[in-house]
Design an enzyme around this catalytic site. Structure first.
Site, PDB file in Angstrom:
ATOM      1  CE  LYS A 191      -3.934  -2.499   2.110  1.00 13.33           C
ATOM      2  NZ  LYS A 191      -4.652  -2.747   2.819  1.00 13.33           N
ATOM      3  CE  LYS A 248     -13.310  -4.173  -2.873  1.00 17.12           C
ATOM      4  NZ  LYS A 248     -12.747  -3.987  -1.533  1.00 17.12           N
ATOM      5  CE  LYS A 268      -5.627  -8.736  -5.017  1.00 19.30           C
ATOM      6  NZ  LYS A 268      -6.562  -8.424  -3.683  1.00 19.30           N
TER       7      LYS A 268
HETATM    8  P1  ADP Z   1     -10.158  -5.871  -3.225  1.00 19.26           P
HETATM    9  O1  ADP Z   1      -8.063  -5.506  -3.371  1.00 19.26           O
HETATM   10  O2  ADP Z   1      -9.832  -5.436  -4.681  1.00 19.26           O
HETATM   11  O3  ADP Z   1      -9.692  -4.221  -2.098  1.00 19.26           O
HETATM   12  P2  ADP Z   1     -10.248  -6.907  -0.580  1.00 19.26           P
HETATM   13  O4  ADP Z   1      -8.965  -6.110   0.674  1.00 19.26           O
HETATM   14  O5  ADP Z   1     -11.313  -6.234  -0.034  1.00 19.26           O
HETATM   15  O6  ADP Z   1     -10.626  -6.716  -2.120  1.00 19.26           O
HETATM   16  O7  ADP Z   1     -10.360  -8.208  -0.789  1.00 19.26           O
HETATM   17  C1  ADP Z   1     -11.502  -8.985  -0.348  1.00 19.26           C
HETATM   18  C2  ADP Z   1     -11.272 -10.733  -0.723  1.00 19.26           C
HETATM   19  O8  ADP Z   1     -10.998 -11.372  -2.167  1.00 19.26           O
HETATM   20  C3  ADP Z   1     -10.152 -11.272   0.369  1.00 19.26           C
HETATM   21  O9  ADP Z   1     -10.225 -12.180   0.713  1.00 19.26           O
HETATM   22  C4  ADP Z   1      -8.967 -11.231  -0.703  1.00 19.26           C
HETATM   23  O10 ADP Z   1      -8.526 -12.325  -0.923  1.00 19.26           O
HETATM   24  C5  ADP Z   1     -10.130 -11.669  -1.697  1.00 19.26           C
HETATM   25  N1  ADP Z   1      -9.432 -10.708  -3.747  1.00 19.26           N
HETATM   26  C6  ADP Z   1      -9.780  -9.952  -3.232  1.00 19.26           C
HETATM   27  N2  ADP Z   1      -9.410  -9.407  -4.840  1.00 19.26           N
HETATM   28  C7  ADP Z   1      -8.762 -10.909  -5.472  1.00 19.26           C
HETATM   29  C8  ADP Z   1      -8.530 -11.432  -6.623  1.00 19.26           C
HETATM   30  N3  ADP Z   1      -8.088 -10.645  -7.476  1.00 19.26           N
HETATM   31  N4  ADP Z   1      -8.482 -12.959  -6.388  1.00 19.26           N
HETATM   32  C9  ADP Z   1      -8.770 -13.681  -5.377  1.00 19.26           C
HETATM   33  N5  ADP Z   1      -8.879 -12.760  -4.405  1.00 19.26           N
HETATM   34  C10 ADP Z   1      -9.266 -11.999  -4.601  1.00 19.26           C
END
Ligand code: ADP
Ligand code: TRP
Length: 329
Positions: A117, A199, A196
């Protein structure tokens, strides 16, 4: 002593910091919904975690309700699970402080997520640094055994185990040590740029976006410049990787052959992917719009969930207060 499968507590949370996307769905939401039958499910919306990045009250409030409606529309059954908003059970904040006092700085400094981050230019605040301790409190307060997450959260669950072990060592056996559950097929869902899906990378396909916006996002998926006539490699193509998540083995093998044979443009693969996504989420869309028209019902479900969560949290926090000496009377 091992816990019987049916009594295992399965727990995971999601941040309400933007529209939920295919990565969230396959790695976390779908496994959670499917595990309703396999153990006691704890599913919650981590609005305190989202405060590390979301700065507008209106956005956090709406995001929280949106995430709740998404889960309910996709099949989370509040009668078979415990579904609530993190900040409705504030014992988690108390436990965060207590755990902070047994967590070394070094453990948090090694967090990949924190380092990533910062590298992406987010100005770090103390909340961002302490994020894994709040997540540990989330997991330990409910004595959860299994944590379904994507690959990027694995280290956070390991940090939780380290903190739990340290507390158990200092104060005596108190917390269950949790295990991450990561399905290798969906551990890392790619975004439209091939990185990956996240959001925060602006590369998502949102589950409940308007169909025309989903189509637009799919058109924007980055592909290489292999000409239409030439054979293509499905294994390195983001369109194909996403298609695999939705299609049957026969459909996957058919498209695989079309890639390898040549004569098919990426546009055709994108059209197939769009149809799959549209059809897959169609039955859930109607439920989603019904819920959007009855926000009071959603709030009531969350309030009832918070009551159930509090009843589980209470014996743990009482035990912690006794062991640490905070309960002094
Ligand atoms: P973001 O990266 O979009 O902010 P979050 O951190 O809120 O997503 O993740 C919520 C859940 O979704 C977590 O368990 C995270 O590991 C999973 N996750 C988020 N993006 C991915 C991805 N591209 N592939 C697999 N799992 C994901
Ligand atoms: N850190 C997780 C994420 O960004 C969200 C989260 C908070 C979580 N508390 C949790 C996940 C407890 C599993 C268990 O995705």
């Amino acid at each position: 002593m091992t816990t019987p499968v049916k009594q295992r507590r399965i727990l995971s949370g999601i941040q309400p910091s933007g529209g939920l996307h295919l990565g969230n769905y396959f790695a976390m939401m779908n496994p959670m919904i499917e595990s309703q039958e396999k153990g006691l499910l704890f599913c919650f919306i981590v609005n305190l975690h989202a405060m590390t990045t979301v700065r507008e009250g209106k956005v956090l409030r709406q995001g929280t309700l949106d995430a709740a409606m998404d889960f309910l529309a996709l099949g989370l059954n509040p009668d078979k699970s415990i579904f609530w908003v993190q900040s409705d059970v504030l014992e988690v904040v108390e436990l965060t402080w207590i755990l902070s006092c047994v967590t070394s700085m070094g453990l948090l400094e090694r967090s990949h997520s924190y380092k990533d981050k910062i590298e992406r230019g987010i100005i770090p605040n103390h909340g961002l640094f302490a994020y894994p301790v709040l997540m540990a409190a989330d997991i330990l307060l409910y004595q959860a055994h299994i944590i379904p997450v994507g690959q990027d959260q694995k280290q956070h669950v390991e940090i939780t185990r380290d903190i739990a072990e340290r507390f158990n060592y200092l104060y005596g056996e108190t917390f269950v040590l949790p295990e991450p559950r990561i399905d290798p097929h969906v551990a890392l869902v790619p975004g439209i740029d091939g990185q990956k899906m996240s959001k925060s990378y602006n590369n998502t396909i949102e589950i409940f976006a308007e169909e025309k916006d989903i189509r637009k996002q799919i058109k924007r998926i980055v592909t290489d410049s292999t000409p239409v006539e030439a054979p293509k490699n499905p294994d390195t193509c983001t369109v194909f990787k996403l298609y695999r998540l939705f299609a049957s083995p026969e459909e996957i093998s058919e498209l695989d052959k079309m890639y390898r044979k040549g004569g098919m443009g990426y546009g055709t693969a994108k059209d197939r992917l769009y149809e799959k996504i549209r059809d897959y989420f169609k039955p859930f869309r109607e439920k989603r719009s019904q819920l959007a028209g009855d926000k009071e019902k959603v709030k009531k479900i969350l309030a009832e969930g918070a009551e159930k969560a509090r009843a589980v949290a209470f014996p743990t926090i009482e035990k912690v207060r006794r062991k640490t000496g905070l309960a002094y009377k």
